[in-house]
Design a protein around this motif. Structure first.
Motif, PDB file in Angstrom:
ATOM      1  N   TYR A  33     -11.608   7.959  -7.104  1.00 51.26           N
ATOM      2  CA  TYR A  33     -10.476   8.570  -6.404  1.00 51.26           C
ATOM      3  C   TYR A  33     -10.334  10.051  -6.756  1.00 51.26           C
ATOM      4  O   TYR A  33      -9.873  10.856  -5.941  1.00 51.26           O
ATOM      5  N   GLN A  38      -1.657  11.649  -1.270  1.00 46.30           N
ATOM      6  CA  GLN A  38      -3.024  11.842  -0.791  1.00 46.30           C
ATOM      7  C   GLN A  38      -3.877  10.582  -0.865  1.00 46.30           C
ATOM      8  O   GLN A  38      -4.568  10.243   0.098  1.00 46.30           O
ATOM      9  N   LYS A  75       0.678   5.957  -0.663  1.00 44.06           N
ATOM     10  CA  LYS A  75      -0.100   7.177  -0.867  1.00 44.06           C
ATOM     11  C   LYS A  75       0.243   7.733  -2.241  1.00 44.06           C
ATOM     12  O   LYS A  75       1.362   8.188  -2.474  1.00 44.06           O
ATOM     13  N   TRP A  76      -0.699   7.663  -3.167  1.00 41.41           N
ATOM     14  CA  TRP A  76      -0.476   8.183  -4.512  1.00 41.41           C
ATOM     15  C   TRP A  76      -0.610   9.694  -4.475  1.00 41.41           C
ATOM     16  O   TRP A  76      -1.598  10.233  -3.982  1.00 41.41           O
ATOM     17  N   ILE A  93      -8.753  -0.624  -1.310  1.00 41.93           N
ATOM     18  CA  ILE A  93      -7.318  -0.894  -1.324  1.00 41.93           C
ATOM     19  C   ILE A  93      -6.933  -1.844  -0.186  1.00 41.93           C
ATOM     20  O   ILE A  93      -6.150  -2.778  -0.387  1.00 41.93           O
ATOM     21  N   LYS A  94      -7.482  -1.627   0.980  1.00 39.30           N
ATOM     22  CA  LYS A  94      -7.165  -2.493   2.117  1.00 39.30           C
ATOM     23  C   LYS A  94      -7.640  -3.913   1.876  1.00 39.30           C
ATOM     24  O   LYS A  94      -6.934  -4.886   2.191  1.00 39.30           O
ATOM     25  N   ASP A 134     -10.090  12.279  -0.069  1.00 43.94           N
ATOM     26  CA  ASP A 134     -10.403  11.318   0.990  1.00 43.94           C
ATOM     27  C   ASP A 134     -11.145  10.121   0.420  1.00 43.94           C
ATOM     28  O   ASP A 134     -12.094   9.601   1.010  1.00 43.94           O
ATOM     29  N   SER A 172     -10.787   4.136   1.203  1.00 41.13           N
ATOM     30  CA  SER A 172      -9.609   3.270   1.150  1.00 41.13           C
ATOM     31  C   SER A 172      -9.948   1.816   1.424  1.00 41.13           C
ATOM     32  O   SER A 172      -9.052   0.959   1.411  1.00 41.13           O
ATOM     33  N   GLU A 184      -5.026   6.767  -1.040  1.00 41.17           N
ATOM     34  CA  GLU A 184      -4.642   5.410  -0.664  1.00 41.17           C
ATOM     35  C   GLU A 184      -4.636   4.544  -1.911  1.00 41.17           C
ATOM     36  O   GLU A 184      -5.615   4.482  -2.657  1.00 41.17           O
ATOM     37  N   THR A 229       0.840  -1.187   0.000  1.00 48.87           N
ATOM     38  CA  THR A 229       0.000   0.000   0.000  1.00 48.87           C
ATOM     39  C   THR A 229       0.881   1.246   0.000  1.00 48.87           C
ATOM     40  O   THR A 229       2.023   1.216   0.470  1.00 48.87           O
TER      41      THR A 229
END
Length: 251
Positions: free
Chosen positions: A148, A114, A110-111, A159-160, A153, A156, A116, A108
């Motif tokens: 995204y 900002q 931060k792209w 992704i998790k 915000d 996420s 996730e 994982t």
């Protein structure tokens, strides 16, 4: 091939949902549907365009440009017990089925500091077949969650979930070359499950339809633990003359 072209969009009916898989005992380990550990629609992939063109499968994906970023939009991601599938629904339906050992790294991140995101590094060729490190071809993919771009915000959860699912599925498919650099390998390590977990998803790799372990016997020797006879503990003998110590019952 480690990355296979997919020309038909995966359907939920092609797989066994994880919750269903966990609630029942499989009737067979052979020919069963792969298990879906995570799936999301509408994700976006970010990748260097030069790397995309290095692989004939990913070269088929449609791309757009957003500033310095090359994006592959409208992608469905399926994390299954068999492979990772990325399928672009438009403008031209096309996809890739990726074997887990091909994924050299996933993590994982931060792209743009900002969003996730999930980073993946794919090996596009066999490292053993090239003579110089600079000849090794890789593809760096970044998976961005749905919607995204509408908010810094962005949810996420996607992704998790995908990251956790890939961890589980990658453990089912250990890299067969992972120990090559470790020197001589003990023959017992080739026994079923020695290099990874034996699960209902990969059982058919180790057991035939009659229930016999393939590769269980290494040369003329049985696998670890086979034929072991437990000897009487020395603690149960007299330390001076070796006679058995008898414990008498007291009233």
């Amino acid at each position: 091939m480690s990355i296979r072209h997919v020309n038909t969009a995966p359907q939920a009916s092609d797989f066994t949902p994880l919750h269903e898989h966990q609630e029942q005992t499989p009737t067979t380990f052979f020919g069963a549907k792969p298990v879906t550990y995570a799936s999301y629609s509408g994700v976006t992939l970010s990748a260097p365009v030069s790397q995309l063109q290095e692989d004939p499968v990913f070269a088929k994906f449609g791309t757009t440009t957003d500033g310095d970023d090359t994006l592959i939009k409208d992608v469905d991601i399926w994390v299954t017990s068999e492979s990772l599938i990325l399928f672009q629904t438009g403008p031209t339906p096309t996809g890739a089925s990726i074997n887990y050992p091909t994924i050299a790294l996933h993590a994982t991140m931060k792209w743009k500091s900002q969003i996730e995101a999930l980073y993946m590094n794919l090996s596009l060729n066999d490292a053993e077949s090239v003579n110089a490190e600079e000849d090794i071809q890789t593809l760096e993919l970044t998976v961005l969650p749905p919607n995204y771009a509408s908010s810094s915000d962005a949810d996420s959860t996607c992704i998790k979930d995908v990251f956790a699912a890939m961890n589980t599925c990658a453990d089912m498919h250990p890299d067969p070359n992972a120990d090559d650099e470790g020197g001589d390998i003990d023959a017992d390590l080739s026994a079923p499950g020695a290099s990874g977990w034996v699960t209902v998803e990969n059982m058919d790799q180790y057991v035939d339809e009659e229930g016999n372990f393939s590769g269980m016997v290494i040369g003329d020797e049985l696998g670890p633990g086979a034929g072991t006879v437990r000897q009487r503990d020395d603690e149960g003998t007299n330390g001076t003359n070796g006679e058995d110590t008898k414990w008498s019952r007291t009233g």
